[in-house]
Design an enzyme around this catalytic site. Sequence first.
Site, short mmCIF file in Angstrom:
data_model
loop_
_atom_site.label_atom_id
_atom_site.label_comp_id
_atom_site.label_asym_id
_atom_site.label_seq_id
_atom_site.Cartn_x
_atom_site.Cartn_y
_atom_site.Cartn_z
N ASP A 64 2.83 -8.27 9.49
CA ASP A 64 1.76 -8.98 10.21
C ASP A 64 0.99 -9.85 9.23
O ASP A 64 1.03 -9.62 8.02
CB ASP A 64 0.81 -8.00 10.93
CG ASP A 64 0.04 -7.10 9.97
OD1 ASP A 64 0.63 -6.62 8.97
OD2 ASP A 64 -1.17 -6.87 10.20
N GLU B 69 -1.18 -3.94 9.14
CA GLU B 69 -1.94 -3.78 7.90
C GLU B 69 -3.22 -4.60 7.93
O GLU B 69 -4.28 -4.14 7.52
CB GLU B 69 -1.08 -4.19 6.69
CG GLU B 69 -1.62 -3.67 5.35
CD GLU B 69 -2.71 -4.52 4.73
OE1 GLU B 69 -3.44 -4.03 3.86
OE2 GLU B 69 -2.87 -5.70 5.13
N1 BES Z 1 -2.36 -7.48 0.39
C1 BES Z 1 -3.74 -7.36 0.72
C2 BES Z 1 -4.52 -6.53 -0.28
C3 BES Z 1 -4.55 -7.07 -1.70
C4 BES Z 1 -4.51 -8.41 -1.96
C5 BES Z 1 -4.63 -6.19 -2.73
C6 BES Z 1 -4.53 -8.89 -3.27
C7 BES Z 1 -4.68 -6.64 -4.04
C8 BES Z 1 -4.61 -7.99 -4.30
C9 BES Z 1 -3.85 -6.74 2.10
O1 BES Z 1 -2.98 -7.36 3.03
C10 BES Z 1 -5.23 -6.95 2.64
O2 BES Z 1 -5.59 -8.07 2.89
N2 BES Z 1 -6.00 -5.86 2.83
C11 BES Z 1 -7.28 -5.93 3.44
C12 BES Z 1 -7.71 -4.58 3.91
C13 BES Z 1 -7.33 -4.20 5.30
C14 BES Z 1 -7.93 -2.87 5.65
C15 BES Z 1 -7.65 -5.23 6.32
C16 BES Z 1 -8.34 -6.37 2.47
O3 BES Z 1 -8.25 -6.08 1.27
O4 BES Z 1 -9.28 -7.02 2.94
MN MN Z 2 -1.10 -7.57 2.26
MN MN Z 3 -3.91 -9.28 3.62
#
Ligand code: BES
Ligand code: MN
Ligand code: MN
Length: 458
Positions: free
Chosen positions: A88, A152
Amino acid sequence: MQQIRQYVETHKSRFLDELVDWLKIPSISADSAYKGDVERASDWLVAEFGKLGMDRVEKYPTAGHPIVYAEKIIDDQRPTVLVYGHYDVQPPDPLDLWTSPPFEPVIKDEKIYARGACDDKGQAYMHVKAIEVLNDQGELPCNVKFIIEGEEEVGSVNLGDFIRTYKDMLAADIILVSDTSMIANDTPSITVGLRGLSYVEVEVVGPNRDLHSGVYGGSVANPVNVLCEMITALKDEQGKITIPGFYDKVEVLSDAERAKLAERPFDLQEFKDSIGISATGGGESDYSPLEGATIRPTLDVNGIWGGYIGEGAKTVLPSKASAKISMRLVPNQDSDEITKLFSDYFSSLAPDSVKVTVNPHHGGEAAALSIESIGYEAASKAMEDSFGKTPIPTREGGSIPIVALFQEVLGLNTVLMGFGLHSDAIHSPNEHYGIFNYLKGIETIPRFHQHFAEMAKK
Ligand code: BES
Ligand code: MN
Ligand code: MN
């Protein structure tokens, strides 16, 4: 070793074409209008796994979007690698800031531009291609299982139940994820820390209708003003979050640990230039900007609205105001507990003239991963083989809440071997992924499987 690189080189244009095909599907999990597209993106992946000759490929429906599961078991005696990723993507807004449409991938300056190019379709697909590479090299060195989910970006709300229900099916020795970044293309790194998240939406309500700001202004509290004052009160002049108890459980790093983390290359000027700011800010005055973005908790408004925002001036005293607020958390802080502390404190800040509600959204826990594990060692060796440099362990500020759950429910360590760059503009307009990074990933992942098989021999 040369053989893997050769295979990737020979097939690179097809590898790119395939990814482009997947990127065309707008699998935006947050927007229900795209539910069918999210489903199509999962079907596309199921078909790819089919072509790889996996033993089992399945789509598990959830209350939200489906989870794609695939496995290939070579031999019970061999270690098992469980790969996690997500298909996604974030909504592409604001659309007018994209130089090419987000779901019409374009290759420009050795980069592929599309929503999801890096986060995480491009990175997840490297693992699919790695299996193709390994198949070409002979037998897979490890058994392999895949969980590629479709939620995710909306908090993995159904994944916890899935891993609890299918705990036995998911038995493995290590979890391998490419959904993070490295320092630079000539400075490989492996992520050993992620932050947790507490996310709330607040509403401040004053009078029962919008009022004339001349007739009523000065006698009725303005919810937008009140909301701003309440938000301001959440941090002090040193940048410390004022919520009582907020820092109680925060992991405290020793000076030696801080010094170690500060050894990684970080060019402050380049950082500022890359996002067009002249000074850093937003963090605690006794921590560096790099620390503020990685090892310390934060509180940020993600969106705020209320009153008249159309063209021209409308004289109105709005009836209500709202904001979405995120707190990034560090190891040992508990997201539910922090949400509760926020809620109590925020409500206590409200003057009698307004009513406040706090609605929690999804959250998740931080993760701290050890470098003293065979998973880390195997990843380090694999990156060393393909980059010619030993990767640096780094902590990152983003969140992947399922990593903590994998540890808790499956008892498994995770290796975060990401190939993105912070400049890839994930979640922003013009997200892209370097062709170099994509191909390096496809080259490095098979080496991980080989090293891990060797080191985890049963
Ligand atoms: N891949 C990201 C997280 C990420 C990005 C970790 C760059 C380290 C470096 C992930 O898809 C993301 O965006 N996570 C969200 C959290 C989620 C609970 C919506 C975030 O970090 O905002
Ligand atoms: Mn991600
Ligand atoms: Mn992300």
